[in-house]
Enzyme design. Structure first.
Site, short mmCIF file in Angstrom:
data_model
loop_
_atom_site.label_atom_id
_atom_site.label_comp_id
_atom_site.label_asym_id
_atom_site.label_seq_id
_atom_site.Cartn_x
_atom_site.Cartn_y
_atom_site.Cartn_z
N GLY A 31 0.80 -1.22 0.00
CA GLY A 31 0.00 0.00 0.00
C GLY A 31 0.83 1.27 0.00
O GLY A 31 2.02 1.24 -0.29
N HIS A 37 4.17 1.52 -8.22
CA HIS A 37 3.21 0.41 -8.14
C HIS A 37 2.30 0.38 -9.39
O HIS A 37 2.09 -0.67 -9.98
CB HIS A 37 2.32 0.57 -6.90
CG HIS A 37 3.06 0.49 -5.59
ND1 HIS A 37 3.22 1.57 -4.77
CD2 HIS A 37 3.68 -0.54 -4.96
CE1 HIS A 37 3.89 1.23 -3.68
NE2 HIS A 37 4.19 -0.05 -3.77
N GLN A 61 7.62 -9.41 7.88
CA GLN A 61 8.84 -9.01 7.16
C GLN A 61 9.51 -7.78 7.76
O GLN A 61 10.51 -7.31 7.24
CB GLN A 61 8.57 -8.83 5.67
CG GLN A 61 7.76 -7.60 5.30
CD GLN A 61 7.43 -7.59 3.81
OE1 GLN A 61 6.65 -8.40 3.33
NE2 GLN A 61 8.04 -6.69 3.07
N ASP A 153 13.34 -3.35 -5.73
CA ASP A 153 13.70 -4.33 -4.69
C ASP A 153 14.43 -5.49 -5.36
O ASP A 153 13.91 -6.60 -5.49
CB ASP A 153 12.44 -4.80 -3.97
CG ASP A 153 11.77 -3.67 -3.22
OD1 ASP A 153 12.14 -3.41 -2.07
OD2 ASP A 153 10.89 -3.00 -3.82
P1 AMP Z 1 5.98 -2.46 -1.69
O1 AMP Z 1 4.61 -1.90 -1.60
O2 AMP Z 1 7.05 -1.50 -1.33
O3 AMP Z 1 6.11 -3.80 -1.01
O4 AMP Z 1 6.23 -2.75 -3.25
C1 AMP Z 1 5.37 -3.54 -4.01
C2 AMP Z 1 5.98 -3.79 -5.37
O5 AMP Z 1 6.17 -2.54 -6.03
C3 AMP Z 1 7.37 -4.45 -5.27
O6 AMP Z 1 7.50 -5.40 -6.32
C4 AMP Z 1 8.29 -3.29 -5.47
O7 AMP Z 1 9.55 -3.65 -5.99
C5 AMP Z 1 7.52 -2.43 -6.46
N1 AMP Z 1 7.98 -1.05 -6.40
C6 AMP Z 1 8.14 -0.29 -5.29
N2 AMP Z 1 8.65 0.91 -5.61
C7 AMP Z 1 8.83 0.92 -6.96
C8 AMP Z 1 9.33 1.88 -7.90
N3 AMP Z 1 9.77 3.07 -7.52
N4 AMP Z 1 9.36 1.53 -9.21
C9 AMP Z 1 8.92 0.30 -9.61
N5 AMP Z 1 8.44 -0.63 -8.78
C10 AMP Z 1 8.39 -0.35 -7.46
#
Ligand code: AMP
Length: 285
Positions: A31, A37, A61, A153
């Site tokens: 979120g 995202h 995590q 990531d």
């Molecule tokens: P998170 O909500 O941070 O767990 O991220 C969910 C997904 O979005 C993960 O696969 C992240 O690698 C991806 N994500 C987060 N930030 C970015 C970004 N700046 N550019 C591309 N993908 C992202």
């Protein structure tokens, strides 16, 4: 967009699509959504995939309980953003739904090997076990054809790739990795950026500048010096602590000391500014 809060309602919706031979795409998130995202949702829409997004701040995590408590939650905005992007299902489970019985306190072990031991693995003990716990559960529930993850990531993508392999699902699930979406300053978009004040947000772009510097210098300066200069640069831009600045082999994440033209490299950084831990990476050649 349909919002499902239980596994039962989600699987009911998915079954209808699967019966019509609709390919299912899945974007797991925690979120506080941003363009990073939505870029992953859009990747699937371009491929005519029925996109499912989950929002679940996964407690297992977080090695630091304070980080978990402070994780930003912007559910109303997230829902509007997903809807306007064209996401078809938002899965919003509770902790009890995702971790029934005692599974939250009795994590399985995952034979992830070397990638679990370095960088994020050593800086955040238990982090990748938590990631594997939740992603394994989500994949088993949704059974997507395509999983969309962000290169932001980098190590997590490698861990999840390995997890899919360990689950015996490599031939069923295609993994697509989307490019990192950045602010105009170069700062990688991140939910955690919401916790930065304006000055720290400006200074945090130093991570991206360091990654660019590493990329420029990799063929000319000794790695040790590149890494030292990068760390000094981060500290002089207001970073309080640096977990790592590393140059690694891109496929194994083995840290390397010298440049060889035939090797593919990636640089990775994790550092803290204004009480917020940020990570980023860049492929170097
Ligand atoms: P998170 O909500 O941070 O767990 O991220 C969910 C997904 O979005 C993960 O696969 C992240 O690698 C991806 N994500 C987060 N930030 C970015 C970004 N700046 N550019 C591309 N993908 C992202």
């Amino acid at each position: 967009m349909v919002i499902c809060k239980t596994i039962e309602t989600l699987q009911y919706q998915l079954l209808k699509e699967k019966k019509n031979n609709q390919r299912i795409g899945f974007v797991p998130t925690m979120g506080a959504l941003h363009r990073g995202h939505t870029s992953l949702i859009e990747l699937g829409i371009q491929q005519s995939v029925f996109q499912v997004c989950s929002i679940f701040v996964n407690p297992t995590q977080f090695n630091d309980p304070k980080d978990f408590e402070k994780y930003p939650i912007t559910l109303e905005q997230d829902t509007l953003l997903l809807e306007s992007t064209g996401c078809k299902i938002l899965f919003l489970p509770t902790v009890e739904e995702m971790y029934p019985n005692t599974s939250i306190t009795n994590p399985k072990t995952y034979q992830l090997g070397f990638i679990e031991t370095i960088l994020e693995g050593s800086a955040r003990p238990g982090h990748f076990i938590g990631v594997c716990q939740i992603v394994e559960r989500l994949l088993a529930i949704i059974e997507p054809n395509i999983l969309y993850l962000g290169q932001k990531d980098y190590q997590q993508c490698m861990v999840i790739n390995k997890l899919i392999d360990l689950m015996g699902m490599s031939s069923n699930i295609e993994l697509i990795i989307g490019e990192t979406v950045r602010e105009p300053s170069g700062l990688a978009m991140s939910s955690r950026n919401l916790r930065l004040n304006e000055l720290d947000k400006q200074n945090a772009a130093a991570i991206f500048k360091c990654l660019q510097y590493i990329k420029q210098q990799i063929t000319t300066l000794p790695f040790e010096q590149i890494l030292e200069n990068s760390k000094q640069n981060l500290m002089s831009n207001g970073f309080s602590t640096i977990d790592y600045v590393a140059i690694c082999q891109a496929d194994s994440l083995e840290p390397l000391n010298i440049y060889q033209p035939s090797v593919k490299y990636v640089a990775l950084i994790a550092a803290n500014i204004g009480g917020v831990r940020l990570i980023d990476n860049m492929k170097l050649n």
